[in-house]
Design an enzyme around this catalytic site. Structure first.
Site, PDB file in Angstrom:
ATOM      1  N   SER A 138     110.382  14.479  70.103  1.00 45.03           N
ATOM      2  CA  SER A 138     111.056  14.081  68.866  1.00 45.03           C
ATOM      3  C   SER A 138     112.556  14.123  69.120  1.00 45.03           C
ATOM      4  CB  SER A 138     110.702  15.083  67.757  1.00 45.03           C
ATOM      5  OG  SER A 138     111.559  14.925  66.645  1.00 45.03           O
ATOM      6  N   TYR A 151     108.619  23.765  64.622  1.00 43.41           N
ATOM      7  CA  TYR A 151     108.360  22.368  64.981  1.00 43.41           C
ATOM      8  C   TYR A 151     109.367  21.895  66.030  1.00 43.41           C
ATOM      9  CZ  TYR A 151     108.047  17.295  64.704  1.00 43.41           C
ATOM     10  OH  TYR A 151     107.930  15.963  65.036  1.00 43.41           O
TER      11      TYR A 151
HETATM   12  N1  LIG Z   1     107.182  10.527  61.847  1.00 42.31           N
HETATM   13  C1  LIG Z   1     108.270  11.067  62.378  1.00 42.31           C
HETATM   14  O1  LIG Z   1     109.350  11.053  61.765  1.00 42.31           O
HETATM   15  C2  LIG Z   1     108.210  11.672  63.750  1.00 42.31           C
HETATM   16  C3  LIG Z   1     109.418  11.911  64.409  1.00 42.31           C
HETATM   17  C4  LIG Z   1     109.386  12.484  65.680  1.00 42.31           C
HETATM   18  C5  LIG Z   1     108.173  12.799  66.264  1.00 42.31           C
HETATM   19  N2  LIG Z   1     107.006  12.551  65.590  1.00 42.31           N
HETATM   20  C6  LIG Z   1     105.759  12.934  66.236  1.00 42.31           C
HETATM   21  O2  LIG Z   1     104.873  11.839  66.254  1.00 42.31           O
HETATM   22  C7  LIG Z   1     103.526  12.325  66.248  1.00 42.31           C
HETATM   23  C8  LIG Z   1     102.756  11.588  65.162  1.00 42.31           C
HETATM   24  O3  LIG Z   1     103.298  11.956  63.906  1.00 42.31           O
HETATM   25  P1  LIG Z   1     103.213  11.019  62.617  1.00 42.31           P
HETATM   26  O4  LIG Z   1     104.560  10.932  62.059  1.00 42.31           O
HETATM   27  O5  LIG Z   1     102.465   9.796  62.925  1.00 42.31           O
HETATM   28  O6  LIG Z   1     102.406  11.979  61.617  1.00 42.31           O
HETATM   29  P2  LIG Z   1     100.983  11.856  60.906  1.00 42.31           P
HETATM   30  O7  LIG Z   1     100.824  10.539  60.255  1.00 42.31           O
HETATM   31  O8  LIG Z   1     100.865  13.097  60.072  1.00 42.31           O
HETATM   32  O9  LIG Z   1      99.963  11.918  62.120  1.00 42.31           O
HETATM   33  C9  LIG Z   1      99.644  13.108  62.737  1.00 42.31           C
HETATM   34  C10 LIG Z   1      98.363  12.897  63.500  1.00 42.31           C
HETATM   35  O10 LIG Z   1      98.049  14.109  64.197  1.00 42.31           O
HETATM   36  C11 LIG Z   1      96.692  14.379  63.999  1.00 42.31           C
HETATM   37  N3  LIG Z   1      96.458  15.824  64.113  1.00 42.31           N
HETATM   38  C12 LIG Z   1      97.111  16.837  63.501  1.00 42.31           C
HETATM   39  N4  LIG Z   1      96.555  18.005  63.844  1.00 42.31           N
HETATM   40  C13 LIG Z   1      95.549  17.722  64.698  1.00 42.31           C
HETATM   41  C14 LIG Z   1      94.598  18.508  65.401  1.00 42.31           C
HETATM   42  N5  LIG Z   1      94.559  19.855  65.285  1.00 42.31           N
HETATM   43  N6  LIG Z   1      93.707  17.894  66.200  1.00 42.31           N
HETATM   44  C15 LIG Z   1      93.723  16.548  66.328  1.00 42.31           C
HETATM   45  N7  LIG Z   1      94.581  15.748  65.688  1.00 42.31           N
HETATM   46  C16 LIG Z   1      95.480  16.336  64.879  1.00 42.31           C
HETATM   47  C17 LIG Z   1      96.355  13.843  62.621  1.00 42.31           C
HETATM   48  O11 LIG Z   1      94.989  13.513  62.549  1.00 42.31           O
HETATM   49  P3  LIG Z   1      93.871  14.348  61.761  1.00 42.31           P
HETATM   50  O12 LIG Z   1      94.528  14.944  60.558  1.00 42.31           O
HETATM   51  O13 LIG Z   1      92.824  13.322  61.458  1.00 42.31           O
HETATM   52  O14 LIG Z   1      93.410  15.368  62.742  1.00 42.31           O
HETATM   53  C18 LIG Z   1      97.184  12.570  62.603  1.00 42.31           C
HETATM   54  O15 LIG Z   1      96.460  11.508  63.181  1.00 42.31           O
HETATM   55  C19 LIG Z   1     103.619  13.839  66.051  1.00 42.31           C
HETATM   56  O16 LIG Z   1     103.502  14.493  67.297  1.00 42.31           O
HETATM   57  C20 LIG Z   1     105.007  14.026  65.497  1.00 42.31           C
HETATM   58  O17 LIG Z   1     105.525  15.313  65.767  1.00 42.31           O
HETATM   59  C21 LIG Z   1     107.001  11.986  64.358  1.00 42.31           C
END
Ligand SMILES: NC(=O)c1ccc[n+]([C@@H]2O[C@H](COP(=O)([O-])OP(=O)(O)OC[C@H]3O[C@@H](n4cnc5c(N)ncnc54)[C@H](OP(=O)(O)O)[C@@H]3O)[C@@H](O)[C@H]2O)c1
Length: 247
Positions: A138, A151
């Site tokens: 991130s 985080y």
């Molecule tokens: N959106 C942002 O602003 C942002 C910025 C920087 C980095 N990121 C990173 O990008 C990645 C995706 O985030 P996102 O923004 O797309 O968030 P999101 O929509 O909340 O997606 C998170 C995903 O992680 C899965 N997950 C969470 N806990 C899990 C577990 N114990 N086992 C398996 N799957 C799990 C969830 O699936 P289930 O609930 O179905 O398990 C979901 O598919 C993350 O690593 C996040 O830190 C996001």
């Protein structure tokens, strides 16, 4: 990495960036297997996208990871890409001792999760002719958002770990990538309608463009994340930290 002809396992494929990237890779001519805990979402994705497969996975559970390794590697002997996308993000008030429960859960999912996935899949991937590991950090790995201390720390750890992993795998067929998203409109921290976050479709388009046009890139940084990624180098660290502190 090449953007077509792969067999890709993507954790955190049920929503947000993971779900979007899964669909983009599917459309680009890759076999995609999405993984996550929510079976109903996995079923919906499979029904809506002819050819995408799914597997139930909890990255916080070592037994679940072992079962997924057995299932996926036997069903897809050509598996050559692992994307460690699954993650959680929760606020913590460090003056309340209860922050520790959030902290432990965040480390288990965001740090131990990818490490356990890597332990399970590296031996398989190094035996492939052409493989990729993509870890997801991130912009907050480089300047912290003080509201979510653990985080940020897990993402800084993923960045550092990925640097070492790339060196250790440099003599193998595995290319090691780090995806470094900026704030993107997803439900991760309820920022799906936040105008300050990047629209998801725009983010995915820029990521696919970088992958298409810079196959040797190791850190996938869209334009919007560069301020954070290079804050210290550019002399902007204190200013960015103030901004993320709400000042
Ligand atoms: N959106 C942002 O602003 C942002 C910025 C920087 C980095 N990121 C990173 O990008 C990645 C995706 O985030 P996102 O923004 O797309 O968030 P999101 O929509 O909340 O997606 C998170 C995903 O992680 C899965 N997950 C969470 N806990 C899990 C577990 N114990 N086992 C398996 N799957 C799990 C969830 O699936 P289930 O609930 O179905 O398990 C979901 O598919 C993350 O690593 C996040 O830190 C996001």
């Amino acid at each position: 990495m090449k953007t077509t002809g792969n067999t890709i396992l993507i954790t955190g494929g049920t929503s947000g960036i993971g779900h979007g990237l899964a669909r983009r890779f599917h459309a680009a001519g890759n076999k995609v297997i999405v993984a996550g805990r929510r079976q109903e979402l996995l079923d919906e994705i499979v029904a809506a996208n002819d050819g995408i497969d799914s597997v139930l996975l909890d990255v916080a559970d070592p037994e679940s990871i072992a079962a997924v390794r057995r299932t996926v590697t036997s069903r897809y002997p050509d598996l050559n890409v692992l994307i460690n996308m699954a993650g959680i993000m929760q606020p913590e008030n460090l003056q309340e001792s209860s922050f520790l429960a959030t902290s432990e859960a965040t480390i288990t999912t965001n740090l131990l999760g990818p490490l356990r996935m890597l332990s399970a899949f590296i031996p398989f991937l190094v035996a492939q002719q052409d493989a990729v590991i993509m870890n997801v950090s991130s912009g907050l790995a480089f300047v912290p958002l003080p509201m979510t201390p653990t985080y940020n720390a897990t993402k800084a750890a993923i960045h550092s770990f990925t640097e070492s992993l790339r060196v250790q795998l440099s003599g193998t067929s595995v290319q090691v990538l780090e995806l470094i998203p900026p704030a993107v409109q997803t439900t991760l921290l309820g920022q799906q309608d936040d105008d300050n976050a990047m629209p998801l479709a725009e983010y995915l388009t820029e990521v696919m463009h970088i992958l298409d046009t810079q196959p040797e890139a190791t850190q996938i940084c869209v334009e919007r994340v560069r301020m954070l990624r290079f804050a210290e180098v550019d002399g902007n660290y204190d200013r960015m930290l103030m901004m993320l502190s709400g000042h």
